[in-house]
Design an enzyme around this catalytic site. Structure first.
Site, short mmCIF file in Angstrom:
data_model
loop_
_atom_site.label_atom_id
_atom_site.label_comp_id
_atom_site.label_asym_id
_atom_site.label_seq_id
_atom_site.Cartn_x
_atom_site.Cartn_y
_atom_site.Cartn_z
N TYR B 424 -6.64 -2.37 88.04
CA TYR B 424 -6.63 -3.77 87.59
C TYR B 424 -5.31 -4.22 86.97
O TYR B 424 -4.41 -3.43 86.81
CB TYR B 424 -7.85 -4.12 86.74
N GLU B 425 -5.24 -5.50 86.72
CA GLU B 425 -3.98 -6.15 86.26
C GLU B 425 -2.83 -5.91 87.23
O GLU B 425 -1.69 -5.72 86.83
CB GLU B 425 -3.58 -5.63 84.87
N GLY B 426 -3.15 -5.99 88.52
CA GLY B 426 -2.16 -5.69 89.55
C GLY B 426 -2.20 -4.21 89.84
O GLY B 426 -1.83 -3.41 88.98
#
Lengths: 557, 557
Positions: B424-426
């Site tokens: 997550y978060e890229g």
């Protein structure tokens, strides 16, 4: 696309790497002719996909359940196990004398891979029996063989391995389970065993436990251990004095009941000695040796399943643009890199495990050198293939993005299931110690050196040749090193060696005149990326122990 | 030993790497004097161990529960969250204007690490608010700020980030949630968002959702996205038209509710635009940028916890003999190697994440070069630290042997929890693409080159210098490469760079006149083993895309 067994790949390994035709040319394996092998490969694939795969998720979600000493498998497992037994799949590599088909272990490897790729939690049940069959065949008395071997070979009575106790894991010699002689020649077993895979279940009418214990006055440590056969059910139809008191809650392989087994709480479990008194360790090694390669095949099976799942998802999932709008993520270079890495690691690990079994098979036809080579390869097949299983399963999650972290997708199960394999049947650290401590010096070092010489003679890619140089140099250094220094470098050394062997075998397949495009691509990728990474391990392998002991372990917490 | 926060290590990083005294010399951080910093570090440690740690296992076992649209957190979470708010912990790095303490982000990093090491599933709640505070502060209207910022800063009203939709994950531009203007200046939001962390829960009276959506006639792709603030509760005390319809069943972080959020099913959720129309992506990057480093700190926190647990176990568990009979397994070289690896990776990742925040802090005092350096370091801090989190957690399982695979030990939870962070978060692949595609060229390449020049000037160990050579050569090649070739090498390149930076920072701490023995040992081990491994990645980084596309992706399945 549903999961499909890579039968063509398996057949290629058996042809290009194992040289099954050569095995079949020997009377020992004369019945393993091309037609039979093809039928077995096809049949093993159909069986696994037809019977094991449909129970894969249920095995994970429902799992084995313990109530009042009774272990119940998830619905469907009993019927599928019956199909397994009736199909004769348990008998594939077992001796003909006891109802087996005496097929090469390298062919049986395909079956085991399939059972692992479709349902590893289920596959553990037959896997454990395989080791027991060997130990019993080599060390059992005629009477014991007559009574039990046929039933274990058929699969009617699955067998278990009882080694571990709370204080005796990797240090088997610390076990304390006791065996007292009875007047009728049997023994009375008392003690607790833990982590007993399929120690109790409802798949069969009887379960045959192979149990390590100490006889009265036995020497301390591993020299005082004997092996016993302890059936769950006695001849008169009564229960023996052995019960499952707990199932472990595990990260994965939920279908597989991991039991705490209590022997002799009601006076003593009745058992019979296998092999000579205090000769249990040797019998155990017979039992564990092939089991180690089969655990390697767990890594291969999970890697295969995780790779197929990731490729499917990457072809289906569209995000961003590469060659035109809204491309499947498989088109993005870094996703493709992950897929290619997964595929090439999987193929190399398969080649390594099948080859190791193949060396045992060639050994069985009288080739003593190949027998020793199998000994050298076994720790690599076990440790590296299971590391590959974890890495590939983890990459599989990554390819799925957020979907990979959600359990319903199934990608996460592969990592949970895979994570046990580097631990059991001798941790991967123990395998590395075995490679450096025993196998490097086997046959005066000739067994290891012979393997490297073969690679040198055959490897085409210069990076493989360079890695062979590095492995040779490191091996020389480790042979000359103090024990602590050798052990400090053992794990990175094992990885270097395994990558060398895996890369060589994969290249051998890619160089075959009939090689397919994916094998060629996998080999090219392996040599260009995974082989160079292995160079970097040379420094770790040679770093020595001083670095490790420069502070007390307490200071690391 | 119970888990303890490594306060001394954190203080050392802040002193030796971040140069907190220099920050405190600037008026912006004048209040971050030595005494205050010490008090914050001690207080943050006490808070995390006192309030978050006791709920660690319960968060995993019980998890967040959804019933009739209501998400209930496990017992104790609400009270602990109240302590968090009342202790002022949410306000640490927030602007003073809105009730914050305006402390350096690098100091707040210690708090975030602690929350992650003691209860990552819980820590996600404040983490999400941090990003929202920044986006709102930079882009929000005065009215919105007045109304919401103080409550979010205090923690009374936690905030969320709503980006992902089923068809729009890494490809944010594909999102379809709609925003229609209302007459009163507000907007009416309709659509479905998935994977919304803490999208719904019972920890607070209100939840402030930051939601990406498209206004009528907005351009396609990322240029047509706007950001909206959508409160769960409206001014009149009624519920806004937003509900949680599903919680995902995940591999780990069970305490954290991962929600499917439905906006506007009853006509439209009321929201207010943050920043200019179609300017949502910039606001999102503000929101995500620091979140990425905080995700890196999840890797650090889990690595710290897993390392301490493994060291404890290895000191307690006795198997086999090394220096005398029945040694703790910590004495065996290969176990010690794992522990040393865990410790040095953890320390290096901490140094990298704190340093990245430190560069932002120095940027806030006017050092523009450090601001750009933070941009270069952010993808490394996020991706490498989360990879480290997974590797260290996995090693932690291995050190425990069979016990590691049993859930009650807790070692497995760390791997399950850690595995989300590379996603997550890229995803880490997106981070690698960011490093190679954007950050290598930032400020005409000077930002990256300046970092390497600093390392060259400071690194003592010749292996670090040699790795800096390799990184420079690879960077030159990737800058000149076709996009596919550059992307094909992006991930191994990111790892090489991260190891270089981590090794340099760790060495810097080890070279400090007051360095402790474990920092010195960790740095020596890192340079001797982990740095050489990174060399091996140079070949992968330069291998190019042709290898990847030599067969169709279908052929890899």
């Amino acid at each position: 696309m549903p999961f499909s067994i890579p039968v063509a790949d398996q057949a290629r390994v058996l042809r290009d790497i194992v040289d099954l035709p050569k095995l079949a040319a020997h009377e020992r394996f004369a019945h393993a002719d091309a037609e039979t092998v093809e039928a077995v490969l096809e049949g093993a694939a159909q069986f696994a996909v037809g019977e094991f795969l449909p129970l894969h998720e249920k095995g994970d979600h429902v799992g084995a359940q313990l109530k009042d000493g009774v272990v119940t498998m998830p619905e469907g497992f009993k019927a599928a196990y019956r199909e397994f037994v009736e199909g004769g799949w348990m008998t594939l590599s077992a001796p003909e004398e006891w109802g087996g088909q005496a097929m090469p272990l390298s062919l049986s490897a395909a079956l085991m891979e399939n059972l692992n790729s479709t349902n590893i939690g289920f596959a553990l049940c037959p896997m454990l029996s395989l080791g027991a069959i060997e130990a019993l065949e080599v060390y059992g008395s005629d009477e014991l063989k007559q009574k039990y071997l046929e039933k274990i070979v058929s699969g009617e009575w699955p067998a278990t391995m009882n080694l571990t106790e709370p204080q005796a894991g990797s240090d088997v010699g610390a076990l304390t389970t006791k065996a007292e002689p009875n007047e009728d020649g049997s023994w009375s077993i008392k003690g607790q065993k833990i982590y007993i895979t399929y120690g109790e279940h409802d798949l069969a009418e009887n379960i045959i436990h192979l149990v390590l214990a100490r006889t009265p006055g036995a020497p301390a440590g591993t020299r005082g251990i004997s092996l016993f056969l302890v059936p769950k059910m006695l001849d008169d139809g009564t229960r023996n004095d052995v019960v499952c008191t707990k199932l472990e809650e595990k990260l994965g392989i939920h279908a597989s009941p991991t039991c705490v087994m209590q022997y002799g709480d009601e006076g003593g479990a009745k058992g019979w000695m296998i092999g000579p008194e205090n000769g249990g360790m040797r019998a155990m090694f017979v039992m564990m040796n092939n089991a180690r390669i089969n655990v390697g095949l767990q890594g291969v099976g999970i890697a295969e399943a995780a790779t197929q799942k990731a490729v499917d998802y990457a072809l289906e999932r569209k995000q961003g643009a590469r060659a035109g709008a809204n491309s499947p993520i498989a088109e993005h270079p870094d996703v493709r890199r992950m897929l290619m890495r997964m595929r090439s690691l999987t193929m190399a690990a398969r080649a390594l495990c099948f080859y190791t079994f193949g060396c045992i098979d060639h050994g069985a036809t009288g080739d003593e050198q190949m027998k020793l080579r199998a000994d050298v390869l076994t720790p690599m097949a076990k440790a590296w293939s299971t590391d590959v299983g974890c890495e590939v399963a983890s990459l599989g999650i990554q390819v799925h993005g957020g979907m990979g972290y959600v359990e319903e997708t199934g990608a996460a199960q592969y990592l949970r299931d895979a994570r046990i394999a580097p631990i059991y049947e001798g941790t991967n650290g123990i395998q590395a110690a075995d490679l450096v401590g025993r196998k490097l010096g086997l046959d005066g070092g000739l067994a290891f050196d012979g393997l490297i010489a073969t690679i040198r003679a055959e490897a085409v890619d210069e990076r493989l040749q360079a890695l062979a140089d590095a492995v040779e140099q490191t091996a020389a250094m480790l042979r000359a090193a103090e024990p602590d220094n050798a052990m400090a470098g053992s794990y990175p050394f094992l990885t270097m060696c395994s990558v060398l062997v895996g890369g060589w075998l994969l290249e051998k397949m890619a160089e075959h005149v009939d090689a397919d495009a994916r094998t060629k691509a996998a080999s090219a990728f392996f040599n260009a990326t995974i082989v160079p990474e292995a160079f970097g391990l040379g420094a770790s392998a040679g770093a020595g122990a001083e670095l490790l002991y420069s502070v007390d372990a307490e200071a690391l917490g």
